[in-house]
Design an enzyme around this catalytic site. Structure first.
Site, PDB file in Angstrom:
ATOM      1  N   ASP A  61       0.929  -1.269  -0.008  1.00 20.97           N
ATOM      2  CA  ASP A  61      -0.049   0.202   0.040  1.00 20.97           C
ATOM      3  C   ASP A  61       0.914   1.290   0.114  1.00 20.97           C
ATOM      4  OD1 ASP A  61      -1.691   1.937   0.428  1.00 20.97           O
ATOM      5  OD2 ASP A  61      -2.752   1.235   2.247  1.00 20.97           O
ATOM      6  N   SER A 141       1.111  11.067 -14.306  1.00 20.91           N
ATOM      7  CA  SER A 141       0.014  12.104 -13.955  1.00 20.91           C
ATOM      8  C   SER A 141      -1.086  11.588 -14.707  1.00 20.91           C
ATOM      9  CB  SER A 141       0.464  13.483 -14.125  1.00 20.91           C
ATOM     10  OG  SER A 141      -0.539  14.519 -13.969  1.00 20.91           O
ATOM     11  N   TYR A 155      -9.646  14.394  -8.467  1.00 16.07           N
ATOM     12  CA  TYR A 155      -8.756  13.652  -9.166  1.00 16.07           C
ATOM     13  C   TYR A 155      -7.755  14.586 -10.224  1.00 16.07           C
ATOM     14  CZ  TYR A 155      -7.022  10.302 -12.820  1.00 16.07           C
ATOM     15  OH  TYR A 155      -6.206   9.678 -13.720  1.00 16.07           O
ATOM     16  N   LYS A 159      -3.644  15.118  -9.754  1.00 16.09           N
ATOM     17  CA  LYS A 159      -2.654  14.695 -10.984  1.00 16.09           C
ATOM     18  C   LYS A 159      -1.893  16.054 -11.357  1.00 16.09           C
ATOM     19  CE  LYS A 159      -3.501  10.529 -11.629  1.00 16.09           C
ATOM     20  NZ  LYS A 159      -2.470   9.478 -11.604  1.00 16.09           N
ATOM     21  N   THR A 190      -9.070  -0.037 -21.761  1.00 14.24           N
ATOM     22  CA  THR A 190      -8.982  -0.942 -20.816  1.00 14.24           C
ATOM     23  C   THR A 190     -10.414  -1.525 -20.668  1.00 14.24           C
ATOM     24  OG1 THR A 190      -9.385   0.460 -18.939  1.00 14.24           O
ATOM     25  CG2 THR A 190      -7.172   0.404 -19.512  1.00 14.24           C
TER      26      THR A 190
END
Length: 254
Positions: A61, A141, A155, A159, A190
């Site tokens: 983690d 990033s 988010y 970044k 993906t």
């Protein structure tokens, strides 16, 4: 094994991270990678070995300093050094407006994306300095580190922060031969993206409209982004540091 180049990858168990692990292995690197999900990590390691690569998986983690320290130390114990570190571990959070964003999820996004990158860099940089012959750090990033997006504020914030951290470290350690680069992928094809389209009305129309925002008319494959990482690690990119590299099919050119 100790005469081979060694790559370290965080968040290497699935998606883009898995492709990064496999591409470095294809390029002849030994790869030590980590992630929080043991089963997916072991699956990635199996894929790496099936293609003839060498490496190790460590359950970790990245928000925990001691866990990151142990991850770096086990790579050094096994392989003796690190040449490249790719800090890819990250989470997306949820789609909510700024005023309505849940504080617990905000904290998680900042912990993994920002603190995780920071902690990883601390131990990577200390190891590079100890080795005394430079190194490369690539921080993943996002195109949202270069622009904003509705309902993705935290988010995007995290970044953007990675880019600031990258530039600062590049200035601090350039004299030591350490290059630090921020990679900014746009949309990537993906399984997660396929799931998204499966749960919206008129998915083909939504996808077609989304593709209009890319100059190349499509999203990247994870392999394309991973290959960019490998290139940035090599001699052809030897004078690149403190740079922010979009791999987004022209999305942020608009």
């Amino acid at each position: 094994m100790k005469d081979k180049k060694v790559a370290l990858v965080t968040g290497g168990t699935s998606g883009l991270g898995r492709s990064i692990v496999l591409e470095y292995a294809n390029a002849g690197y030994v790869v030590g990678f980590c992630g929080r999900r043991k089963q997916e990590g072991e699956e990635t390691l199996s894929l790496l070995q099936k293609q003839g690569g060498n490496g190790l998986f460590f359950k970790c983690d990245v928000t925990q300093s001691e866990a990151v320290r142990n991850f770096v130390e086990i790579i050094i114990e096994q392989y003796g050094h690190i040449d490249v570190a790719v800090n890819n571990a990250g989470i997306s959070g949820v789609l909510k407006t700024t005023a309505e964003y849940p504080l617990d999820i905000f904290d998680s996004v900042m912990d993994v994306n920002l603190k995780g990158t920071f902690l990883s860099m601390q131990f990577e940089l200390k190891q590079f300095l100890k080795q005394g012959h430079g190194g490369v750090i690539i921080n993943v990033s996002s195109a949202l580190g270069l622009r904003g997006k509705e309902k993705a504020g935290p988010y995007s914030m995290s970044k953007h922060g990675i880019i600031g951290l990258t530039k600062s470290a590049a200035l601090e350690y350039g004299a030591n031969g350490i290059r630090v680069i921020a990679l900014c992928p746009g949309g990537i094809q993906t399984e997660m993206d396929d799931v998204f389209y499966a749960n919206v009305p008129n998915p083909e129309e939504v996808k077609k409209e989304r593709m209009k925002s890319y100059a190349l008319g499509r999203m990247a494959t994870p392999e394309e982004v991973a290959k960019t990482c490998v290139w940035l690690s090599g001699d052809g990119a030897a004078f690149i540091t403190g740079a922010v590299i979009p791999v987004d099919g022209g999305k942020t050119a608009r």
